[in-house]
Structures are given as C-alpha cells and as structure tokens.
Design an enzyme around this catalytic site. Structure first.
Site, mmCIF file in Angstrom:
data_model
loop_
_atom_site.group_PDB
_atom_site.id
_atom_site.type_symbol
_atom_site.label_atom_id
_atom_site.label_comp_id
_atom_site.label_asym_id
_atom_site.label_seq_id
_atom_site.Cartn_x
_atom_site.Cartn_y
_atom_site.Cartn_z
ATOM 1 N N LYS A 81 0.840 -1.198 0.000
ATOM 2 C CA LYS A 81 0.000 0.000 0.000
ATOM 3 C C LYS A 81 0.882 1.259 0.000
ATOM 4 C CE LYS A 81 -3.690 -2.465 2.479
ATOM 5 N NZ LYS A 81 -4.636 -2.449 3.627
ATOM 6 N N ASN A 111 -1.802 -0.297 7.425
ATOM 7 C CA ASN A 111 -1.289 -1.665 7.656
ATOM 8 C C ASN A 111 -0.466 -2.221 6.485
ATOM 9 O OD1 ASN A 111 -3.362 -2.351 5.939
ATOM 10 N ND2 ASN A 111 -4.517 -3.549 7.432
ATOM 11 N N TYR A 117 -12.055 -2.763 -3.249
ATOM 12 C CA TYR A 117 -12.571 -2.846 -1.877
ATOM 13 C C TYR A 117 -14.104 -2.868 -1.840
ATOM 14 C CZ TYR A 117 -8.003 -2.330 0.421
ATOM 15 O OH TYR A 117 -6.722 -2.545 0.900
ATOM 16 N N GLU A 127 -9.431 -10.210 -7.692
ATOM 17 C CA GLU A 127 -8.461 -9.121 -7.535
ATOM 18 C C GLU A 127 -7.357 -9.196 -8.596
ATOM 19 O OE1 GLU A 127 -7.404 -9.626 -3.423
ATOM 20 O OE2 GLU A 127 -9.340 -8.858 -2.720
ATOM 21 N N HIS A 177 -1.628 -5.626 1.436
ATOM 22 C CA HIS A 177 -2.901 -6.311 1.209
ATOM 23 C C HIS A 177 -2.638 -7.723 0.707
ATOM 24 C CE1 HIS A 177 -6.927 -7.215 -0.358
ATOM 25 N NE2 HIS A 177 -6.276 -7.746 -1.388
#
Ligand code: DAT
Ligand code: MG
Length: 153
Positions: A11, A114, A51, A128, A117
């Site tokens: 990310k 975080n 998402y 995805e 992913h």
C-alpha cells in the site's frame, strides 16, 4: 494442497516508507514465486472496485483515499497454498494484534496504515488478480531452479 495464485499489494504507506524491498523479501524468503508485478497509482474507481465488499462501512471513504494517495506495488505470487501462506506472512488485519514476525507485526502500528494487502480466499484472489493484471502481464511458465528445494512437487 493445490498450487494457487494470490494478489498482494504494498500500500502507499509501505511504498512511501521505503519498505518495498523488505516486504517483497518476506514473500521470496517464504518460498512463493513472483509471477506479476507493477508499480501503479490506483484510480478512485479501481480502488472502490477492489474494496467493493467494504462499501458502506464507516472506514470505506478513508480506505479509498488512503489507497489512492500514492503509488502501490501490485503483485501476484504463486505456490502451494499461496493464499493462506501469504495471509499468514502478512499477519492480522489490525497491526495492534498482528504477531511479531509477520509483516504487519514488524512494520505497522494501526489498522488504517497496515502497509500490505493479501487476498482472503480463492474467489477474491481470482477477482483481484483480474482487476489489476491482464493474462499477458503474468509471466507464463516460469519454473525456478530452486522449486524442487521449496516443494516436494
Ligand atoms: P485485510 O486487509 O486484512 O483483508 P479487511 O479486508 O477486513 O482486512 O479490510 C480491508 C482494509 O480495510 C484493511 O486492511 C484496513 C481497512 N479496515 C478494515 N477494518 C477497518 C476498521 N475497522 N477501521 C479502519 N480501517 C479498517
Ligand atoms: Mg480483505
């Protein structure tokens, strides 16, 4: 155990913090095989599609603006049981309770930052991967010479 492909993304926080190499090393060291990778800036539309399962949740808008705030590294990793292996290597969603030794447990402190992913199951992995990669972008038929030392076959 079957050979699977999973979608992993570093990310924007991981990219900005200079952790691309460290994060990729975790998956390489684990024994997974890289079959696709690109640095890209996500559009709002693509972020909302990726998402989609979280649409309507209180954190959705913040999540979309975070994931589009800078470049991400989109990757596909392959191997026996790759989906759960990658999730275990990444660690629990909230870094406050991610185990030390996991990526989130070693590099992150809170849920909204975080750093990585990973797909959570076979359907989301397929969905995805197809959002981020065309078939021709996934390196076909690459067999590593070390594979016989990683897996019994
Ligand atoms: P994961 O990324 O471990 O698959 P998820 O799919 O439940 O977790 O959520 C996607 C991302 O959304 C997650 O990495 C961080 C963010 N997120 C999830 N729950 C959140 C919450 N309660 N507050 C803020 N951000 C959250
Ligand atoms: Mg998820």
């Amino acid at each position: 155990m079957s050979v699977e492909r999973t979608f992993v993304a570093i990310k924007p926080d991981g990219v900005e913090r200079g952790l691309i190499g460290a994060i990729i090393s975790r998956f390489e060291n684990r024994g997974l095989k890289l079959v696709g990778m690109k640095l890209m800036k996500l559009s709002k539309e693509k972020a909302e599609e990726h998402y989609g399962e979280h649409k309507g949740k209180p954190f959705f808008d913040g999540l979309v603006s975070f994931i589009t705030a800078g470049p991400i590294v989109a990757m596909v990793w392959e191997g026996k049981n790759a989906i759960s292996l990658a999730r275990n290597t990444i660690g629990a969603t909230n870094p406050a309770s991610s185990a030390p030794g996991t990526i989130r447990g070693d590099f992150a402190v809170e849920i909204g930052r975080n750093i990585v992913h990973g797909s959570d199951g076979p359907e989301s992995a397929a969905r995805e991967i197809s959002i981020f990669f065309s078939d021709s972008e996934l390196c076909p038929g690459w067999s590593r010479s070390i594979d016989k030392w990683v897996s019994e076959g």
